[in-house]
Scaffold this motif. Structure first.
Motif, short mmCIF file in Angstrom:
data_model
loop_
_atom_site.label_atom_id
_atom_site.label_comp_id
_atom_site.label_asym_id
_atom_site.label_seq_id
_atom_site.Cartn_x
_atom_site.Cartn_y
_atom_site.Cartn_z
N ASN A 1 0.81 -1.23 0.00
CA ASN A 1 0.00 0.00 0.00
C ASN A 1 0.84 1.27 0.00
OD1 ASN A 1 -2.49 -1.21 -0.25
ND2 ASN A 1 -2.76 -1.45 1.94
N PRO A 2 1.86 1.39 0.85
CA PRO A 2 2.71 2.59 0.77
C PRO A 2 3.41 2.73 -0.58
CG PRO A 2 3.06 1.48 2.86
CD PRO A 2 2.21 0.57 2.02
N MET B 1 0.86 4.10 -3.04
CA MET B 1 0.62 5.52 -2.75
C MET B 1 1.78 6.37 -3.26
SD MET B 1 -1.36 5.39 0.98
CE MET B 1 -0.13 6.38 1.67
N LYS B 2 3.00 5.93 -3.05
CA LYS B 2 4.17 6.67 -3.54
C LYS B 2 4.16 6.73 -5.06
CE LYS B 2 7.47 5.67 0.18
NZ LYS B 2 6.90 4.62 1.03
N ILE C 1 6.49 12.76 -3.40
CA ILE C 1 7.41 12.00 -2.54
C ILE C 1 8.83 12.57 -2.68
CG2 ILE C 1 8.43 9.72 -2.09
CD1 ILE C 1 5.44 10.06 -1.25
N THR D 1 10.35 3.45 -3.64
CA THR D 1 9.09 2.94 -4.18
C THR D 1 9.31 1.60 -4.88
OG1 THR D 1 8.31 5.20 -4.49
CG2 THR D 1 7.16 3.48 -5.71
N GLU E 1 10.05 -1.20 -2.33
CA GLU E 1 8.85 -1.63 -1.62
C GLU E 1 7.91 -2.43 -2.52
OE1 GLU E 1 7.15 1.91 0.08
OE2 GLU E 1 8.72 2.07 1.60
N ALA F 1 14.18 5.01 6.78
CA ALA F 1 12.91 5.57 7.27
C ALA F 1 13.00 5.90 8.76
CB ALA F 1 11.76 4.60 7.01
N ASN G 1 3.83 8.14 15.18
CA ASN G 1 4.70 8.01 14.01
C ASN G 1 6.14 7.71 14.41
OD1 ASN G 1 5.08 7.82 11.24
ND2 ASN G 1 5.65 9.96 11.03
#
Length: 145
Positions: A32-33, A36-37, A44, A64, A67, A94, A109
């Motif tokens: 999912n991340p 989204m990226k 981003i 991206t 991942e 990260a 976070n």
């Protein structure tokens, strides 16, 4: 007490299903991340630049791609030991660039979730993808000393 010991002694039999579950949870967590990226890679890259990540456009694509490829390979159980290394590096970056200053808690976070991912990836790096995998089917699960 004897029953508990018997259960513990037989627990190794579920190892491959545990590794499968671990891979699928990780794949979902990365997919999912990554999507989204991918949908807004320029944002981003701008964000990476704002947090002082060098070569922000290149690193946005690298993060991206890592991942997304990781999610695919983890799902298939293919080359999991290999893909674990760049995914661990991505999680370390990260933590250092985004999560460290927020403490530990995921709700703030913090570094909790990336740390869990690193530990799960280290498990796959150590034990491989398990029998429910393309690695096993293709006989790629062997470690050479």
């Amino acid at each position: 007490m004897k029953k508990i010991q018997e259960i513990i002694n037989r627990s190794y039999r579920i190892k491959d299903f545990v590794l499968l579950g671990l891979r699928l949870v990780l794949a979902y967590g990365f997919f999912n991340p990554a999507i989204m990226k991918l949908k807004d890679i320029s944002s981003i890259a701008e964000w990476f630049e704002s947090i002082n990540i060098p070569l922000p456009v290149l690193n946005a694509y690298l993060a991206t791609g890592t991942e997304l490829l990781g999610a695919i390979l983890l799902t298939l159980g293919l080359l999991n030991r290999w893909i674990s290394i760049p995914l661990i590096i991505t999680m370390i970056v990260a933590i250092v660039t985004v999560h460290w200053g927020n403490g530990f808690d995921a709700g703030d976070n913090g570094l909790e979730i990336p740390l869990y991912y690193i530990l799960m990836l280290l498990t796959l790096l150590s034990f491989g993808a398990g029998k429910c995998s393309l690695d096993q089917f293709l006989k790629l699960n062997r470690i050479k000393n």
